[in-house]
Design a protein around this motif. Structure first.
Motif, PDB file in Angstrom:
ATOM      1  N   HIS A  36       0.834  -1.202   0.000  1.00  0.00           N
ATOM      2  CA  HIS A  36       0.000   0.000   0.000  1.00  0.00           C
ATOM      3  C   HIS A  36       0.868   1.250   0.000  1.00  0.00           C
ATOM      4  N   GLY A  37       1.965   1.231   0.772  1.00  0.00           N
ATOM      5  CA  GLY A  37       2.876   2.367   0.774  1.00  0.00           C
ATOM      6  C   GLY A  37       3.475   2.614  -0.592  1.00  0.00           C
ATOM      7  N   ALA A  38       3.813   1.535  -1.306  1.00  0.00           N
ATOM      8  CA  ALA A  38       4.361   1.685  -2.657  1.00  0.00           C
ATOM      9  C   ALA A  38       3.318   2.275  -3.599  1.00  0.00           C
ATOM     10  N   ILE A  39       2.071   1.845  -3.450  1.00  0.00           N
ATOM     11  CA  ILE A  39       0.991   2.392  -4.293  1.00  0.00           C
ATOM     12  C   ILE A  39       0.812   3.881  -4.036  1.00  0.00           C
ATOM     13  N   ILE A  40       0.837   4.273  -2.766  1.00  0.00           N
ATOM     14  CA  ILE A  40       0.718   5.691  -2.419  1.00  0.00           C
ATOM     15  C   ILE A  40       1.877   6.482  -3.023  1.00  0.00           C
ATOM     16  N   ASN A  41       3.079   5.926  -2.953  1.00  0.00           N
ATOM     17  CA  ASN A  41       4.233   6.595  -3.540  1.00  0.00           C
ATOM     18  C   ASN A  41       4.072   6.792  -5.042  1.00  0.00           C
ATOM     19  N   VAL A  42       3.565   5.774  -5.718  1.00  0.00           N
ATOM     20  CA  VAL A  42       3.335   5.885  -7.163  1.00  0.00           C
ATOM     21  C   VAL A  42       2.335   6.988  -7.459  1.00  0.00           C
ATOM     22  N   MET A  43       1.254   7.016  -6.701  1.00  0.00           N
ATOM     23  CA  MET A  43       0.213   8.038  -6.931  1.00  0.00           C
ATOM     24  C   MET A  43       0.746   9.438  -6.654  1.00  0.00           C
TER      25      MET A  43
END
Length: 480
Positions: free
Chosen positions: A342-349
């Motif tokens: 989830h942290g990686a997804i937030i970083n991508v966004m």
């Protein structure tokens, strides 16, 4: 002397200690199970038909649950359809070690037997597991490879000697210890860019468990996904010969890895779906899976018909105890892996939308997203020179373990939604992420003075459950 200079000797000393701890844990688990089998009458006495109960009987204590099927295959081959749920790696080693043991005893003049008995393959499998499955050195090196300190690597490896299913991981001839050992070797080879070794290790792992095919993700990540993200972060063109070549290599390696699975399906097809060559005139009654489209795969059919495996098929009231058995492990794996993913997804966004302005093109947005994934933790703090704490203390927020988190999350969800959920107790031992998550709990809460100390809760649970599972195994009670 600085720690950097002392690291090689520290690592060598730690590995020797961990190897001794591995064999000591094996002895403790075997002693506990054999003693429990002597003291407590078994709930199911089917194993006593061929292995009579004796005081401190070792082979009798080995024969539980899936070991029946492994021993049957080792002695007689795949004689029945349901046996194709089990891959040939474990039965093959049981047979090979049994025959080798008989030859050694014959040469020594201790016996003149030729035929292999059930007791022989049981002992052969136990010896094979003991000799071939010391994963401590590989897990230690793997923890260092992803950025862990020697102390964290030592703690992680020690925690792996407290598995959630000690009877199957440290005692009986099961597929999981072989699968775990080969998985660690293959993943470590991936981190060291030794792709051929990784391919061979993963191929051998697939000979023990079907989910070895999922390990292809580590090779695809290392050869293609990681270089792709790095090129995006550097603003380079995606049309690159080296990148395309890496993708082709990853595809070839993945095909090699699944060879054991393919051969198992071909074996099943020729065993049950081809007419006998005896000249008989009647029409054979083939199983329904023989005409399945697009491919007649025995494995999926057997898992569904004999083991009730399928999406939500296990979600029934009478299976609630198995869900309770698996709950602590599932919560740790799902919570920790999802937090990192989830942290990686937030970083991508955030990298896509914030860092390049509203008028930034797609290429600039992709570059920003890739940079954030590689260099940032889920809380937005930089990992590296700008970090507020050394990154080695927080490897579960590092890009080097992101693919481990993805693998852990996907496998855990499959076990939760489409399999026998209690299998997580065995398969968790094959995921280094399990022990990194547990080690992180301990390192994070070791100085905690108030509130819930989840590290203490986890350690108490693991120690208590490990002992209970050994007694339950000895009494022939679930789970297994």
């Amino acid at each position: 002397m600085p720690d950097v200079l002392r690291s090689p000797e520290i690592n060598a000393s730690n590995k020797k200690f961990l190897t001794r701890a591995y064999y000591l844990s094996r002895i403790l688990v075997a002693s506990t199970i054999v003693l429990s089998a002597t003291l407590f009458p078994p709930f199911d006495s089917s194993h006593l038909i061929t292995q009579p109960r004796r005081k401190f009987g070792f082979t009798s204590a080995l024969l539980r649950w899936d070991v029946f099927h492994f021993a049957n295959i080792a002695l007689n081959g795949y004689t029945h359809e349901h046996l194709f749920a089990f891959f040939p790696g474990t039965p093959l080693l049981m047979r090979l070690f049994a025959e080798a043991g008989i030859r050694v005893f014959n040469i020594a003049g201790l016996t003149d037997r030729i035929l292999v008995s059930e007791g022989d393959v049981l002992l052969g499998g136990a010896v094979a597991s003991l000799v071939l499955c010391d994963w401590t050195g590989d897990l230690y090196d793997l923890t260092l490879a992803v950025g862990g300190t020697p102390s964290m690597a030592k703690l992680t490896t020690l925690l792996s000697l407290l598995p959630l299913s000690p009877p199957t991981i440290l005692f009986a001839p099961y597929a999981e210890p072989f699968f775990a050992s080969l998985s660690y070797k293959g993943v470590l080879a991936c981190h060291r860019k030794k792709w051929m070794k990784a391919t061979v290790c993963f191929m051998l792992a697939t000979a023990f468990r079907s989910n070895g095919t999922m390990l292809a993700g580590f090779i695809i990540w290392g050869l293609f996904v990681e270089p792709l993200i790095q090129r995006l972060a550097e603003g380079k063109s995606l049309i690159d010969v080296a990148l395309i070549t890496s993708l082709l290599r990853a595809g070839v390696s993945s095909l090699i890895m699944v060879i054991p699975f393919i051969l198992q399906q071909i074996h099943g097809y020729y065993a049950f779906c081809t007419a006998p060559s005896s000249g008989q005139s009647f029409t054979p009654n083939y199983p329904p899976w023989c005409s399945a489209k697009p491919f007649p795969l025995i494995y999926g059919y057997v898992q569904k018909e004999y083991w009730d495996v399928g999406f939500l098929r296990y979600w029934r009231p009478h299976q609630i105890p198995n869900f309770l058995f698996a709950a602590p492990a599932m919560m740790l794996l799902l919570a920790t892996s999802w937090k990192q993913v989830h942290g990686a997804i937030i970083n991508v966004m955030e990298g896509w939308s914030r860092e390049n302005g509203e008028r930034a093109g797609v290429r600039k947005r992709l570059q920003g997203a890739a940079k954030r994934v590689i260099s940032c933790t889920p809380n937005g703090k930089m990992v590296g020179a700008e970090a507020t704490q050394p990154p080695r203390l927080n490897i579960l927020r590092s890009f080097t373990t992101l693919h481990h988190a993805i693998y852990c999350l996907v496998l855990s969800l499959i076990l939760l939604l489409a399999s026998h959920v209690q299998i997580v107790l065995r398969l968790s031992s094959s995921m280094p992420y399990t022990y990194w998550a547990a080690a992180r709990l301990i390192m994070q809460y070791k100085d905690s003075d108030g509130g819930w100390n989840w590290a203490r809760v986890w350690v108490v649970y693991v120690v208590t459950w490990s002992f209970m599972s050994m007694v339950l195994w000895a009494a022939f009670l679930p789970p297994a």
